[in-house]
Design an enzyme around this catalytic site. Structure first.
Site, mmCIF file in Angstrom:
data_model
loop_
_atom_site.group_PDB
_atom_site.id
_atom_site.type_symbol
_atom_site.label_atom_id
_atom_site.label_comp_id
_atom_site.label_asym_id
_atom_site.label_seq_id
_atom_site.Cartn_x
_atom_site.Cartn_y
_atom_site.Cartn_z
ATOM 1 N N ARG A 50 -17.865 12.862 2.565
ATOM 2 C CA ARG A 50 -19.116 13.309 2.749
ATOM 3 C C ARG A 50 -19.257 14.702 3.128
ATOM 4 N NH1 ARG A 50 -20.287 10.347 8.315
ATOM 5 N NH2 ARG A 50 -18.377 11.387 8.595
ATOM 6 N N LYS A 161 -2.924 1.944 5.355
ATOM 7 C CA LYS A 161 -2.677 1.186 6.578
ATOM 8 C C LYS A 161 -3.669 1.721 7.728
ATOM 9 C CE LYS A 161 0.064 2.898 9.926
ATOM 10 N NZ LYS A 161 1.116 3.345 11.036
ATOM 11 N N HIS A 191 4.377 3.629 3.818
ATOM 12 C CA HIS A 191 5.358 4.613 3.464
ATOM 13 C C HIS A 191 6.763 4.466 3.752
ATOM 14 C CE1 HIS A 191 3.875 5.862 7.085
ATOM 15 N NE2 HIS A 191 5.138 6.576 7.199
ATOM 16 N N LYS A 195 10.542 5.215 1.604
ATOM 17 C CA LYS A 195 11.739 6.140 1.951
ATOM 18 C C LYS A 195 12.875 6.134 1.237
ATOM 19 C CE LYS A 195 9.622 6.962 6.564
ATOM 20 N NZ LYS A 195 9.256 8.361 6.522
ATOM 21 N N ASP A 250 1.034 -0.958 15.328
ATOM 22 C CA ASP A 250 0.721 0.038 14.263
ATOM 23 C C ASP A 250 2.256 0.143 13.730
ATOM 24 O OD1 ASP A 250 -0.296 2.407 13.611
ATOM 25 O OD2 ASP A 250 0.977 3.569 14.873
ATOM 26 N N HIS A 255 5.531 -1.572 9.481
ATOM 27 C CA HIS A 255 6.737 -0.841 8.742
ATOM 28 C C HIS A 255 8.111 -1.432 9.146
ATOM 29 C CE1 HIS A 255 3.826 2.354 7.903
ATOM 30 N NE2 HIS A 255 3.814 2.677 9.243
ATOM 31 N N LYS A 355 6.565 5.722 21.394
ATOM 32 C CA LYS A 355 6.110 7.110 21.317
ATOM 33 C C LYS A 355 6.832 7.926 22.512
ATOM 34 C CE LYS A 355 1.790 7.097 18.500
ATOM 35 N NZ LYS A 355 2.505 7.790 17.631
ATOM 36 N N LYS A 360 13.908 11.397 17.935
ATOM 37 C CA LYS A 360 13.325 10.883 16.918
ATOM 38 C C LYS A 360 14.198 10.317 15.992
ATOM 39 C CE LYS A 360 10.740 12.683 13.100
ATOM 40 N NZ LYS A 360 9.604 11.709 12.623
HETATM 41 N N1 LIG Z 1 -2.868 11.293 8.626
HETATM 42 C C1 LIG Z 1 -1.826 10.191 8.543
HETATM 43 O O1 LIG Z 1 -0.661 10.876 8.680
HETATM 44 C C2 LIG Z 1 -1.660 8.922 8.093
HETATM 45 C C3 LIG Z 1 -0.266 8.258 7.881
HETATM 46 C C4 LIG Z 1 -0.346 7.178 7.709
HETATM 47 C C5 LIG Z 1 -1.514 6.326 7.355
HETATM 48 N N2 LIG Z 1 -2.752 6.970 7.470
HETATM 49 C C6 LIG Z 1 -4.107 6.348 7.092
HETATM 50 O O2 LIG Z 1 -4.562 6.909 6.207
HETATM 51 C C7 LIG Z 1 -6.169 6.835 6.452
HETATM 52 C C8 LIG Z 1 -6.839 8.146 6.693
HETATM 53 O O3 LIG Z 1 -6.325 8.688 7.691
HETATM 54 P P1 LIG Z 1 -6.474 10.222 8.077
HETATM 55 O O4 LIG Z 1 -5.469 10.503 9.150
HETATM 56 O O5 LIG Z 1 -6.482 11.114 6.888
HETATM 57 O O6 LIG Z 1 -8.001 10.293 8.671
HETATM 58 P P2 LIG Z 1 -9.077 11.508 8.951
HETATM 59 O O7 LIG Z 1 -8.303 12.701 8.997
HETATM 60 O O8 LIG Z 1 -9.753 11.011 10.123
HETATM 61 O O9 LIG Z 1 -9.804 11.451 7.665
HETATM 62 C C9 LIG Z 1 -10.996 10.274 7.440
HETATM 63 C C10 LIG Z 1 -11.532 10.588 6.199
HETATM 64 O O10 LIG Z 1 -12.741 9.578 6.162
HETATM 65 C C11 LIG Z 1 -13.966 10.207 5.969
HETATM 66 N N3 LIG Z 1 -15.140 9.656 6.879
HETATM 67 C C12 LIG Z 1 -15.243 9.726 8.081
HETATM 68 N N4 LIG Z 1 -16.128 9.090 8.693
HETATM 69 C C13 LIG Z 1 -16.861 8.501 7.408
HETATM 70 C C14 LIG Z 1 -17.748 7.655 7.184
HETATM 71 N N5 LIG Z 1 -18.715 7.218 8.097
HETATM 72 N N6 LIG Z 1 -18.183 7.399 5.994
HETATM 73 C C15 LIG Z 1 -17.468 7.753 4.922
HETATM 74 N N7 LIG Z 1 -16.147 8.288 5.068
HETATM 75 C C16 LIG Z 1 -15.817 9.159 6.300
HETATM 76 C C17 LIG Z 1 -13.966 11.738 6.459
HETATM 77 O O11 LIG Z 1 -14.431 12.565 5.370
HETATM 78 P P3 LIG Z 1 -15.939 13.174 5.659
HETATM 79 O O12 LIG Z 1 -16.237 13.213 7.371
HETATM 80 O O13 LIG Z 1 -16.155 14.342 5.075
HETATM 81 O O14 LIG Z 1 -16.666 12.036 5.261
HETATM 82 C C18 LIG Z 1 -12.340 11.991 6.142
HETATM 83 O O15 LIG Z 1 -12.171 12.579 4.811
HETATM 84 C C19 LIG Z 1 -6.203 5.817 7.579
HETATM 85 O O16 LIG Z 1 -6.464 4.705 7.186
HETATM 86 C C20 LIG Z 1 -4.991 6.104 8.600
HETATM 87 O O17 LIG Z 1 -4.591 4.801 9.072
HETATM 88 C C21 LIG Z 1 -2.829 8.267 7.782
#
Ligand SMILES: NC(=O)c1ccc[n+]([C@@H]2O[C@H](COP(=O)([O-])OP(=O)(O)OC[C@H]3O[C@@H](n4cnc5c(N)ncnc54)[C@H](OP(=O)(O)O)[C@@H]3O)[C@@H](O)[C@H]2O)c1
Length: 504
Positions: A50, A161, A191, A195, A250, A255, A355, A360
């Protein structure tokens, strides 16, 4: 540099383009693949979220996030493939614009109608976006979605996930996916399977003659799989402290059970994705589902209190912003699993994750049974059990620990180590798991992705524990100090069986 020999290019459509995962992992992984000639020449990325960016704004945002990851000249070339569409993909009325942009980029980069969707958004947005993909009619296997011209095309989806928060929600998400995509177009990512040392498990076991004969209940006493983190929940308190959060959901359910399946599977008839998945599914189906009255013996939950990690003070979990001061959320979970097969009958698999712990590490340890007769009983101490330690991260490698004779007169024993150190051997760091998995998804190789049956069985095996914990609040939480190895109850669970966690 792109590889012109592999001409199955595609549009990678990332939902959640402005988010952390996209900036930190997905785009750097795609750049790395492209830089190493592992991507087709006709490839383009379209970020969707968005936040109001132009193409150039998003390119700058990506580059600025980790400038060290990108070579200036190569980035100048690569960024021309990166585009951004400011839309809310959860809203049906946004899909006219999204589809128009997809078609324009398909034409601009000559992508042949192939699309890899990537759901990098919070899980509550998965289903609305999948349904909108279906309604927008962009999944049309065998022809192009934007102009019917007879060209063969494919459309696949990668799902991040967490995949559900219990068996019911996972089944519902699977049904929604199945309403739009065939199973062979669905890539449920984990992920950990990307690995290098987890994949190396297949080579260790099935390319060598010396390990597999020992890899069964006759010689193996038990197996430990640990994923400990030194980080606490930090700024993600409200995310973690939700009914779908906690270490069991989680980490263990997802994993660590995936790692277990690779350790425990039978040799596949070939290295084809379908054959490997068939064997992994059998392991998941053989996981014993515990009864409620067994839970307190086979599972332990923990929560960290104040302490210090590597000398730095850590506030207790319940004092973290966004966390309920009476929270019952598990920041540590340990569970004993049984794989009810001929190979593994009677061999416990101990999985734990936490955690704010003492170190680690992610490691798999195979503990072997003692020799049938101990010849050296009187020589200072009993022999330690032989171990194969697979260090998934850090210090990637495989170490065999066994007894050796101390030099000099007399017969003194000491544990010695045979060491395969990944970096020393290959003179390179292991590749990032996301690069491996994105490469596979673009190639259409599902080997390292989860089948729906694996996910359902994994939930079935842990849900009785989660139900028991929800119905029986624990009054001793927090029960471990930050910077330690988890609650004493986790040690007791092992000690009752005469076993010990490998810490340190
Ligand atoms: N970060 C990690 O290291 C990691 C690791 C493993 C898995 N994951 C998984 O990857 C996914 C993303 O994680 P993230 O850490 O990148 O999350 P994040 O930083 O919170 O990003 C979430 C994204 O969703 C969008 N979003 C938020 N609210 C929204 C809404 N109401 N409608 C449509 N889009 C919306 C946001 O963009 P806008 O606000 O611009 O729309 C943003 O681009 C999750 O499922 C998480 O569990 C993340």
């Amino acid at each position: 540099m792109p590889d012109d020999n592999n001409n199955t290019g595609c549009l990678v459509v990332i939902f959640g383009a402005s988010g952390d995962l996209t900036k930190r992992k997905l785009v750097p992984a795609l750049y790395h693949l492209w830089d190493n000639g592992m991507l087709p020449s006709n490839i383009a990325i379209m970020g969707v979220s968005r936040t109001k960016y132009s193409d150039d704004d998003w390119r700058e945002e990506l580059h600025g996030f980790s400038p060290g990851s990108y070579d200036a000249d190569k980035w100048a070339d690569f960024k021309e493939r990166i585009h951004y569409q400011a839309s809310d993909a959860t809203k049906a009325d946004a899909w006219g614009d999204i589809k128009d942009r997809m078609c324009a980029l398909d034409k601009q980069h000559a992508l042949g109608g192939n699309v890899l969707f990537y759901l990098s958004v919070s899980p509550q947005f998965f289903e609305p976006i999948i349904n909108n993909i279906g309604t927008a009619e962009v999944v049309v296997e065998g022809r192009k979605y934007c102009s019917i011209d007879g060209t063969k095309s494919w459309q696949r989806i990668v799902v991040e996930k967490p995949f559900g928060s219990d068996p019911g929600s996972a089944a519902k998400l699977n049904r929604t996916l199945a309403g739009v995509f065939d199973e062979d177009a669905i890539y449920r990512i984990d992920h950990y399977l990307g690995k290098e040392l987890v994949q190396n498990m297949l080579v260790l076991r099935f390319a060598n003659a010396i390990f597999e004969p020992l890899w069964n209940q006759r010689y193996v006493d038990h197996i430990q799989i640990t994923a400990s983190e030194t980080v606490d929940v930090g700024t993600r308190g409200s995310y973690y402290d939700s009914p779908s959060g906690g270490a069991m959901r989680d980490m263990v359910q997802s994993h660590l059970l995936q790692v277990l399946s690779v350790v425990a599977m039978e040799p596949p008839v070939s290295m084809d994705a379908a054959d490997i998945r068939t064997e992994k599914i059998k392991v998941f189906k053989a996981l014993r589902v515990p009864k409620a009255d067994e839970v307190s013996k086979i599972a332990v939950r923990g929560q960290y209190g104040p302490g210090a990690v590597n000398g730095d003070p850590v506030v207790g979990y319940r004092d973290t912003e966004g966390v309920d001061p009476h929270s019952q959320t598990d920041t540590f979970a340990a569970m004993q699993f049984s794989v009810d097969t001929w190979r593994w009958g009677g061999v416990p698999f101990y999985l734990r994750s936490g955690k704010a712990m003492g170190a680690k590490k992610t490691e798999i340890v195979v503990y072997f049974k003692p020799t049938p007769h101990c010849l050296f009983r009187d020589k200072a101490r009993n022999a330690k059990p032989n171990q194969i330690v697979i260090n998934v991260q850090p210090d990637e490698g495989i170490r065999m620990r066994f007894e050796g004779k101390v030099p000099g007169s007399g017969l003194k024993m000491k544990e010695v180590v045979m060491d395969f150190d990944y970096v020393e051997q290959w003179q390179t760091e292991p590749p990032d798991g996301y690069a491996t998995l994105l490469h596979d998804a673009i190639k259409g190789d599902q080997t390292l992705f989860k089948h729906r049956d694996e996910i359902q069985s994994a939930w079935d095996a842990v849900q009785p524990v989660l139900d028991y914990w929800a119905g029986n609040p624990q009054d001793d939480l927090p029960n471990y100090s930050a910077g330690t190895w988890g609650p004493p109850a986790a040690d007791l669970m092992m000690q009752r069986e005469g076993r010990y966690w490998r810490n340190g």
